[in-house]
Structures are given as C-alpha cells and as structure tokens.
Design a protein around this motif. Sequence first.
Motif, short mmCIF file in Angstrom:
data_model
loop_
_atom_site.label_atom_id
_atom_site.label_comp_id
_atom_site.label_asym_id
_atom_site.label_seq_id
_atom_site.Cartn_x
_atom_site.Cartn_y
_atom_site.Cartn_z
N LEU A 70 0.77 -1.02 -0.17
CA LEU A 70 0.21 -0.30 0.09
C LEU A 70 0.83 1.28 -0.40
O LEU A 70 1.80 1.20 0.87
CB LEU A 70 -0.80 0.13 1.36
CG LEU A 70 -2.47 1.29 1.35
CD1 LEU A 70 -2.78 0.99 0.42
CD2 LEU A 70 -2.65 0.90 2.52
N ASN A 71 0.99 2.12 -0.70
CA ASN A 71 1.57 3.24 -1.21
C ASN A 71 2.51 2.72 -1.68
O ASN A 71 3.55 4.33 -1.94
CB ASN A 71 1.01 4.45 -0.02
CG ASN A 71 0.39 4.91 0.48
OD1 ASN A 71 -0.70 5.51 -0.29
ND2 ASN A 71 0.29 4.76 1.84
N ARG A 72 3.23 2.42 -1.82
CA ARG A 72 4.87 1.41 -2.31
C ARG A 72 3.89 1.02 -4.09
O ARG A 72 4.82 -0.76 -3.65
CB ARG A 72 5.10 0.30 -1.90
CG ARG A 72 5.81 1.51 -0.67
CD ARG A 72 6.41 0.45 0.25
NE ARG A 72 5.88 -0.44 0.32
CZ ARG A 72 6.89 -1.25 1.52
NH1 ARG A 72 7.64 -0.51 2.12
NH2 ARG A 72 6.46 -2.64 1.62
N ARG A 73 3.40 1.11 -4.83
CA ARG A 73 2.56 0.22 -5.57
C ARG A 73 3.65 0.31 -7.00
O ARG A 73 3.82 -1.30 -7.25
CB ARG A 73 1.59 1.79 -6.91
CG ARG A 73 0.93 0.89 -7.69
CD ARG A 73 -0.53 1.29 -7.75
NE ARG A 73 -0.98 1.35 -9.27
CZ ARG A 73 -1.47 0.87 -10.65
NH1 ARG A 73 -1.56 2.87 -10.89
NH2 ARG A 73 -2.34 1.38 -11.11
N ALA A 74 4.74 0.52 -6.89
CA ALA A 74 6.11 0.57 -7.63
C ALA A 74 6.41 -1.09 -7.76
O ALA A 74 6.93 -1.35 -8.47
CB ALA A 74 6.85 1.14 -8.11
N GLU A 75 6.84 -0.62 -6.38
CA GLU A 75 7.45 -1.98 -5.72
C GLU A 75 6.99 -3.21 -6.32
O GLU A 75 7.27 -4.33 -6.24
CB GLU A 75 8.08 -2.07 -4.20
CG GLU A 75 8.66 -0.82 -4.19
CD GLU A 75 9.18 -0.52 -2.39
OE1 GLU A 75 8.86 -1.33 -1.94
OE2 GLU A 75 9.59 0.65 -2.41
N SER A 76 5.46 -3.71 -5.77
CA SER A 76 4.79 -4.27 -6.37
C SER A 76 5.03 -5.11 -7.13
O SER A 76 4.80 -6.56 -7.05
CB SER A 76 3.23 -4.10 -5.94
OG SER A 76 2.68 -3.48 -7.50
N TYR A 77 5.31 -4.57 -8.16
CA TYR A 77 5.90 -4.45 -9.36
C TYR A 77 6.80 -5.36 -10.29
O TYR A 77 7.22 -6.29 -10.88
CB TYR A 77 5.45 -3.84 -10.74
CG TYR A 77 4.33 -3.68 -11.13
CD1 TYR A 77 2.79 -4.16 -12.08
CD2 TYR A 77 3.87 -2.46 -10.75
CE1 TYR A 77 2.22 -3.90 -12.19
CE2 TYR A 77 2.20 -1.51 -11.31
CZ TYR A 77 1.74 -2.77 -11.38
OH TYR A 77 0.29 -2.24 -12.01
N VAL A 78 7.92 -5.62 -9.27
CA VAL A 78 9.27 -6.33 -9.18
C VAL A 78 8.64 -7.77 -9.48
O VAL A 78 8.19 -8.34 -8.94
CB VAL A 78 9.35 -6.05 -7.78
CG1 VAL A 78 10.86 -7.30 -8.10
CG2 VAL A 78 9.73 -4.54 -7.70
N GLY A 79 9.29 -8.53 -10.44
CA GLY A 79 9.68 -9.58 -10.20
C GLY A 79 8.39 -10.19 -12.04
O GLY A 79 8.30 -11.04 -12.14
N VAL A 80 7.36 -8.80 -12.44
CA VAL A 80 6.55 -9.43 -12.81
C VAL A 80 7.03 -8.82 -14.69
O VAL A 80 8.37 -8.18 -14.79
CB VAL A 80 4.70 -8.21 -12.99
CG1 VAL A 80 4.48 -7.70 -14.11
CG2 VAL A 80 4.79 -8.14 -11.43
N GLU A 81 6.66 -9.70 -16.03
CA GLU A 81 7.53 -9.40 -16.83
C GLU A 81 5.94 -8.74 -17.84
O GLU A 81 4.67 -8.68 -17.10
CB GLU A 81 7.30 -11.03 -17.27
CG GLU A 81 8.99 -11.31 -16.70
CD GLU A 81 9.03 -12.75 -17.21
OE1 GLU A 81 8.53 -13.19 -18.70
OE2 GLU A 81 9.76 -13.77 -16.94
N GLY A 82 6.58 -8.08 -18.86
CA GLY A 82 5.33 -7.83 -20.06
C GLY A 82 6.51 -7.39 -21.28
O GLY A 82 7.67 -8.33 -21.66
N VAL A 83 5.38 -7.47 -22.19
CA VAL A 83 6.21 -7.09 -23.76
C VAL A 83 5.89 -5.41 -23.65
O VAL A 83 5.07 -4.58 -23.53
CB VAL A 83 4.84 -7.70 -24.73
CG1 VAL A 83 5.86 -7.27 -26.30
CG2 VAL A 83 5.36 -8.90 -24.83
N GLY A 85 11.28 4.95 -6.75
CA GLY A 85 10.36 5.87 -7.27
C GLY A 85 9.13 5.48 -7.47
O GLY A 85 8.38 4.49 -7.81
N ALA A 86 8.89 6.43 -9.02
CA ALA A 86 7.85 5.95 -10.36
C ALA A 86 8.40 5.60 -10.95
O ALA A 86 7.96 5.35 -11.98
CB ALA A 86 6.73 7.39 -10.42
#
Length: 150
Positions: free
Chosen positions: A89-102, A141-142
């Motif tokens: 919560l309030n650290r949304r960017a950190e929640s994406y660590v490890g996620v893959e995308g194109v 950060g962002a």
Amino acid sequence: MTLVEFIGANISWSWIIGGLVLLALELVVPGGYLLWMGIAGVLTGLIVMVQPLAWPLQWLIFGTLSLVSILIWVRWQRRRQTSTDNPFLNRRAESYVGVEGVLDQPISGGFGRLALGDSIWRISGPDLPVGQRVRIVAAEGAVLKVEPVA
C-alpha cells in the motif's frame, strides 16, 4: 484558605485530579506519553492516600512511575510488528518487481514506457526494440528498472 493550603490539605486528591487532567489531555494531544504520566499521577495519589509521604518522595514516586511506564511502553511499541493485508500500500511501483511484460514502445536513451494493468509506467534499462519481453527488477520512485528476458 488559599489554594496552596487547600492542595496541601488534600494532597492525595490533588495527585488523582492531576492524573485525570493528564489523562484528559491525552485525548487532545495523542502520543501515549501523557497517558502513562496520568496513570502515574493517579497511582501516586492512591499511594499517598494510603501512606502519607513528604513532597520530595511523592515527586520521586511520580517521576519513577512515569519514566518506567513510558520506557516499557516505548520498548513494547518498537517490538510490536504491524501486520497488514496489503504490504505494498502506497508503494505500488514495488509491487511490480518480478513482473514480466512486453514493450509497446522501444526503450531509447535508457528510458521508455511500459503498460502494466491500467497504468503506463516510465521504465529504465538498456535500449530495446518494440515487442521485447522484459522483467521488472527494481523500482526507484515512479521509475521501474527493467532487464530483457531471454
């Protein structure tokens, strides 16, 4: 009868009332410190009610009870772990660590953009073409740091 004489004649009740005033002030000025000082004041009043003591000893009891109770409370607060059902919560960017995308847009000059969920994030990493699969390795950060997935 002056106020000082009245307080001297009713010293135990003065400590109790003073403690209750400190407890009431805790409602206005939160933080916990006045709570423990108020309890120490009430306890000092109860001790003086049972066993009359000289002023210096009363202040010593009040100070000791206040300090000991505040120190115990501060130590307990520091050790207490707060568990949460949403650690990012309030650290949304950190929640994406490890996620893959194109990549929808290329990374050029070290920066680009990546769509994740309902947001478009600024990313940093090596220059990569459109369609390259990337993994998010950090968040500053962002800005999400990415690396290519082989």
